[in-house]
Write a protein that holds these residues in place. Structure first.
Motif, PDB file in Angstrom:
ATOM      1  N   ALA A 293       0.947  -1.184  -0.081  1.00 37.85           N
ATOM      2  CA  ALA A 293       0.086   0.066  -0.012  1.00 37.85           C
ATOM      3  C   ALA A 293       0.893   1.365  -0.076  1.00 37.85           C
ATOM      4  O   ALA A 293       0.594   2.125  -0.658  1.00 37.85           O
ATOM      5  CB  ALA A 293      -0.965   0.063   1.206  1.00 37.85           C
ATOM      6  N   ARG A 294       1.999   1.350   0.703  1.00 39.23           N
ATOM      7  CA  ARG A 294       2.805   2.364   0.861  1.00 39.23           C
ATOM      8  C   ARG A 294       3.446   2.673  -0.551  1.00 39.23           C
ATOM      9  O   ARG A 294       3.595   3.874  -0.964  1.00 39.23           O
ATOM     10  CB  ARG A 294       3.850   2.313   1.770  1.00 39.23           C
ATOM     11  CG  ARG A 294       4.937   3.249   2.214  1.00 39.23           C
ATOM     12  CD  ARG A 294       4.272   4.597   2.696  1.00 39.23           C
ATOM     13  NE  ARG A 294       5.191   5.543   2.971  1.00 39.23           N
ATOM     14  CZ  ARG A 294       5.973   6.269   2.244  1.00 39.23           C
ATOM     15  NH1 ARG A 294       6.136   6.001   0.855  1.00 39.23           N
ATOM     16  NH2 ARG A 294       6.913   7.086   2.826  1.00 39.23           N
ATOM     17  N   ARG A 295       3.882   1.624  -1.147  1.00 38.84           N
ATOM     18  CA  ARG A 295       4.589   1.739  -2.524  1.00 38.84           C
ATOM     19  C   ARG A 295       3.557   2.196  -3.251  1.00 38.84           C
ATOM     20  O   ARG A 295       3.850   3.210  -4.332  1.00 38.84           O
ATOM     21  CB  ARG A 295       5.191   0.539  -3.035  1.00 38.84           C
ATOM     22  CG  ARG A 295       6.257   0.180  -2.172  1.00 38.84           C
ATOM     23  CD  ARG A 295       7.190  -1.120  -2.859  1.00 38.84           C
ATOM     24  NE  ARG A 295       6.458  -2.239  -2.764  1.00 38.84           N
ATOM     25  CZ  ARG A 295       6.559  -3.057  -1.919  1.00 38.84           C
ATOM     26  NH1 ARG A 295       7.285  -3.085  -0.988  1.00 38.84           N
ATOM     27  NH2 ARG A 295       5.742  -4.258  -1.967  1.00 38.84           N
ATOM     28  N   ALA A 296       2.348   1.578  -3.404  1.00 39.29           N
ATOM     29  CA  ALA A 296       1.164   2.169  -4.484  1.00 39.29           C
ATOM     30  C   ALA A 296       1.024   3.672  -4.229  1.00 39.29           C
ATOM     31  O   ALA A 296       0.725   4.430  -5.070  1.00 39.29           O
ATOM     32  CB  ALA A 296       0.029   1.181  -4.151  1.00 39.29           C
ATOM     33  N   SER A 297       0.918   4.281  -2.993  1.00 35.59           N
ATOM     34  CA  SER A 297       0.759   5.489  -2.885  1.00 35.59           C
ATOM     35  C   SER A 297       1.793   6.363  -3.411  1.00 35.59           C
ATOM     36  O   SER A 297       1.495   7.587  -3.975  1.00 35.59           O
ATOM     37  CB  SER A 297       0.906   5.977  -1.300  1.00 35.59           C
ATOM     38  OG  SER A 297       1.882   5.850  -0.622  1.00 35.59           O
ATOM     39  N   ALA A 298       2.825   5.892  -3.414  1.00 36.68           N
ATOM     40  CA  ALA A 298       4.264   6.960  -4.086  1.00 36.68           C
ATOM     41  C   ALA A 298       4.099   6.331  -5.419  1.00 36.68           C
ATOM     42  O   ALA A 298       4.415   7.432  -6.364  1.00 36.68           O
ATOM     43  CB  ALA A 298       5.444   6.348  -3.401  1.00 36.68           C
TER      44      ALA A 298
END
Length: 498
Positions: A293-298
């Motif tokens: 999820a964190r990578r997708a937000s970036a």
């Protein structure tokens, strides 16, 4: 330090209430002259009304911006009061309250926090709220765009690699420049020590020989600063969720490491409820979902939601266990279909009042003592990434002090052996103000006692967690002056259950 939350004081409401609120007469210009008595009247519309028959009233306190030049510019401090509900015989004086930050306004807090206090405390004290200088309605700090801090979606707050690290340092420099330009000659005078002096001016204006004080999070730091400078004017003081006696940058680092420990507890907790949240049946699987999820937000920021907003949601949730379910469900919804609703409730960057909060937060921290060097900021970020490749650095606001235009020579003094016994309160696993801070600060306050809420993982304890052991002991101290014979240990609720 209290995580930023949405606050809605309206400046226009203050203007509209200016004629209804009884204003102070012209303030004396001589430093030795006593402050005039406060005149209370109607409040701005942003201040909530307490439940009947209680009432809230507001006024203004005029103080010098720079106390070394008492004939110079003056600022007005917004003040509120909810009178004690008991008989004159029950009255114990005034209880000033501060909600934390730095940057949190306190005029409305007098109403909202008082409603949660034990009845015996409400009957005994006039509860006094005030917006510290630089916050809310009291000469609010203005750092403008803050180096792009409010961009949506903003850049990744965790720099990886030398180009990203240089860009991060450049943004801190721009933030410092913006604060210097926006705040002007007030920049050097918005420190905690100056707010402590305002508190004593408020005490004098209220006609009180001593003041009671309840400070939460940063409010504990403010209370300790008041005790250092005015120990003989301290009545009964409660410091809840204690900030330790370090410089702000060192505190921020301790907080960031505590957040890593708390996040591991969250991962294990969510894994035990795999059916409910769908993030995996082990802490490792939940961590993997979190990182996706964190990578997708970036990689795919959209509608103002990027890695900075993701990290703010995590920071906010880790400090209060009642927010964990929404965080876990929000990560699942984001991975499933990109739904961000649960990951940005009450976004602290939404609205002018919250921008004032962010400005005041940096201005106060950087006025309270020397900041780090730029090289140390980079080195510490690298150390955090060695502890965990994806730390949460949202709370490291004092990094901007590396580029501050006004560099104070000394740290804020905290505590005094001349102060009366103080009650400190801490949650055993609070990641926002780790309990080590309370243990360290008590050394600066001889005779103080520490109440520890064990098996608890949240920030803010007294009249907040609903724990009778904590609340009864604290009420007895405030009302009757009963200091526990020794440190007190209370049992908390543990982790949330399904």
């Amino acid at each position: 330090m209290t995580p930023a939350v949405r606050r809605r004081p309206a400046r226009r409401a203050l203007v509209a209430a200016a004629t209804a609120t009884a204003l102070l007469p012209a303030a004396p210009v001589h430093a030795a002259a006593p402050e005039p008595p406060l005149r209370f009247g109607a409040c701005p519309r942003s201040v909530p009304a307490p439940a009947a028959p209680d009432r809230v009233e507001c006024g203004w306190l005029s103080v010098p911006l720079d106390r070394t030049h008492p004939d110079g510019r003056r600022i007005r401090i917004a003040v509120s009061r909810v009178p004690a509900s008991g008989t004159p015989a029950e009255r114990r004086g005034v209880l000033l309250v501060n909600p934390g930050g730095p940057g949190g306004p306190g005029v409305s807090y007098a109403v909202t926090k008082r409603a949660k206090l034990p009845e015996s405390v409400r009957r005994s004290y006039d509860v006094i709220g005030f917006d510290p200088r630089g916050t809310g309605l009291s000469a609010p700090a203005d750092c403008g765009p803050m180096g792009g801090l409010f961009a949506a979606p903003g850049p990744d707050p965790l720099p990886v690699g030398r180009p990203a690290e240089q860009a991060y340092r450049d943004s801190l420099g721009r933030l410092a420049d913006d604060c210097a330009a926006g705040t002007g000659d007030a920049l050097a005078h918005l420190s905690t020590t100056e707010t402590a002096r305002d508190m004593d001016a408020l005490r004098a204006a209220l006609g009180e020989p001593r003041i009671g004080f309840l400070g939460v999070s940063y409010g504990s730091y403010l209370g300790a600063a008041y005790a250092a400078r005015f120990p003989r004017h301290v009545g009964r003081m409660v410091l809840d969720s204690v900030v330790g006696p370090w410089g702000w940058y060192d505190f921020d680092l301790r907080q960031s490491r505590a957040l890593l420990r708390q996040r591991e507890v969250f991962f294990a907790w969510a894994a035990r409820q795999e059916v409910r949240f769908g993030l995996g049946g082990s802490a490792g699987q939940v961590r993997a979902a979190y990182l996706r999820a964190r990578r997708a937000s970036a990689a795919h920021p959209a509608d103002g939601f990027g890695p900075a907003a993701f990290d703010r949601a995590v920071y906010r949730a880790l400090g209060r266990t009642e927010r964990w379910a929404d965080l876990a469900a929000g990560i699942h919804a984001y991975l499933r279909d990109g739904d961000t609703e649960l990951l940005r409730p009450d976004d602290p960057f939404d609205g002018a009042a919250s921008r004032t909060f962010q400005s005041a937060n940096r201005v106060v921290k950087c006025a309270d003592g020397p900041g780090p060097t730029p090289g140390r900021v980079t080195a510490d970020l690298r150390r955090l990434r060695r502890l965990d490749p994806q730390p949460v650095v949202t709370g490291m606001e004092a990094s901007a002090c590396a580029y501050w235009h006004h560099k104070p020579a000394h740290r804020t003094r905290l505590g005094s052996p001349a102060a009366p016994p103080v009650l400190l309160i801490a949650s055993a696993h609070d990641p926002v103000t780790p309990i080590e801070g309370a243990r360290r600060l008590r050394r600066h306050l001889p005779g103080s006692r520490l109440i520890t809420l064990h098996h608890d993982y949240s920030h803010g304890v007294f009249a907040s967690r609903g724990n009778a052991c904590v609340d009864d002991a604290t009420a007895a101290y405030l009302v009757d002056g009963t200091v526990p014979a020794a440190d007190l240990h209370c049992t908390g609720p543990g982790l949330p259950t399904p």
